[in-house]
Design an enzyme around this catalytic site. Structure first.
Site, mmCIF file in Angstrom:
data_model
loop_
_atom_site.group_PDB
_atom_site.id
_atom_site.type_symbol
_atom_site.label_atom_id
_atom_site.label_comp_id
_atom_site.label_asym_id
_atom_site.label_seq_id
_atom_site.Cartn_x
_atom_site.Cartn_y
_atom_site.Cartn_z
ATOM 1 N N LEU A 107 -62.591 50.681 -31.145
ATOM 2 C CA LEU A 107 -62.551 50.839 -29.763
ATOM 3 C C LEU A 107 -61.395 50.519 -28.865
ATOM 4 O O LEU A 107 -61.012 49.318 -29.223
ATOM 5 C CB LEU A 107 -63.701 50.673 -29.063
ATOM 6 C CG LEU A 107 -64.549 51.573 -29.111
ATOM 7 C CD1 LEU A 107 -65.958 51.961 -28.367
ATOM 8 C CD2 LEU A 107 -63.824 53.367 -27.747
ATOM 9 N N ASP A 108 -60.411 51.231 -28.276
ATOM 10 C CA ASP A 108 -59.203 50.833 -27.424
ATOM 11 C C ASP A 108 -59.928 49.763 -26.469
ATOM 12 O O ASP A 108 -60.788 49.732 -25.649
ATOM 13 C CB ASP A 108 -57.974 51.065 -27.095
ATOM 14 C CG ASP A 108 -58.425 51.700 -26.218
ATOM 15 O OD1 ASP A 108 -59.433 51.451 -25.250
ATOM 16 O OD2 ASP A 108 -58.429 53.333 -25.626
ATOM 17 N N LYS A 109 -58.880 48.309 -26.143
ATOM 18 C CA LYS A 109 -60.056 47.618 -24.960
ATOM 19 C C LYS A 109 -59.848 48.276 -23.372
ATOM 20 O O LYS A 109 -60.836 47.693 -22.968
ATOM 21 C CB LYS A 109 -58.480 46.070 -24.284
ATOM 22 C CG LYS A 109 -58.812 45.273 -23.721
ATOM 23 C CD LYS A 109 -57.513 44.446 -23.273
ATOM 24 C CE LYS A 109 -57.785 43.465 -22.238
ATOM 25 N NZ LYS A 109 -56.676 42.318 -21.723
ATOM 26 N N SER A 111 -61.331 51.439 -23.459
ATOM 27 C CA SER A 111 -62.588 51.450 -23.679
ATOM 28 C C SER A 111 -63.922 51.670 -23.829
ATOM 29 O O SER A 111 -64.309 49.942 -24.004
ATOM 30 C CB SER A 111 -61.963 52.621 -25.030
ATOM 31 O OG SER A 111 -60.862 53.319 -24.610
#
Length: 244
Positions: A107-109, A111
């Site tokens: 999961l990107d930072k 999100s």
């Protein structure tokens, strides 16, 4: 992982095959004396198998451990990495578990939401296979009101010029003036943000609420739990794997 219980492979390959880290990272950890085999500090070229007890940075990873699969609620701002001196918070800062586990899908930072963590490299590989079409469900909040044709276009697949790919068809549902649900079956980097951007929208907030059969449910932000036996069995079945 090894096909037979007593087969031994080089320690860097063993750690990579079990989803602990890459071979390059394993070599670095071995050189720093942070890997042990049966209580002895490992050196380059050592071999290990499933009956050996292995620790990495003090955490047990080998031996006859049962498979561990955790559901973790990743907060916004936490980086999906195990070591980054520039990141304010990383996964290992948040998950204090006696067995070393790593994430299956990022999961990107910016999100938040459900992240599955495990010590089973085969499970990670099976979940990451694009051909598996495993569902991941998200709730997305946009910067402006959602127009009727926006979600229709998202569902049909979106051409992402910077990556030169067209996303797979997906399912969406509007659940608010600025909010929609989306179910994806692929894992393109920052996919939802890129898809929204094509149509002039900004994804202000992204929350993953489901990965295959595992849901976020009432898990609190920053907390984790072990999957139930039933959840684990179904997850392995959906990935075409057998639990050992």
């Amino acid at each position: 992982m090894e096909s037979q219980g007593q087969e031994k492979v080089r320690i860097n390959k063993y750690l990579a095959a079990n989803g602990i880290c890459s071979r390059r990272e394993a070599d670095r950890l071995i050189e720093q004396g942070k890997v042990t085999i049966n209580g002895r500090t490992a050196v380059m070229g050592d071999k290990a198998g499933r009956t050996d007890i292995i620790t990495v940075c003090g955490k047990k990873t080998g031996g006859e451990n049962k498979k561990a699969v955790l559901a973790f609620y990743k907060p916004k701002g936490v980086v999906c990495t195990e070591k980054d001196r520039h990141a304010e918070k990383i996964i290992t800062d948040m998950v204090n578990y006696p067995i070393r586990v790593t994430y299956a899908g990022r999961l990107d930072k910016d999100s938040e939401g459900l992240l599955l963590l495990t010590n089973d490299g085969d499970l990670i590989q099976a979940m990451m296979k694009g051909s598996g079409s495993h569902e991941k469900e998200y709730i997305v909040k946009t910067d402006k009101e959602i127009k009727p044709d926006f979600l229709d276009k998202m569902e049909r697949g979106v051409y992402l010029k910077e990556l030169d790919i067209t996303t797979k068809p997906c399912k969406t549902e509007q659940i608010g003036k600025f909010t929609f649900r989306i179910i994806l079956t692929q894992g393109v980097n920052r996919q939802i943000r890129r898809m929204c951007s094509v149509f002039g929208y900004e994804a202000r907030a992204i929350k993953r609420i489901r990965v295959m059969n595992i849901t976020l449910d009432n898990l609190q932000e920053g907390k984790f739990r072990e999957l139930t036996k039933e959840e684990t069995a179904m997850l392995y079945h959906m990935c075409g794997l057998k639990e050992e």
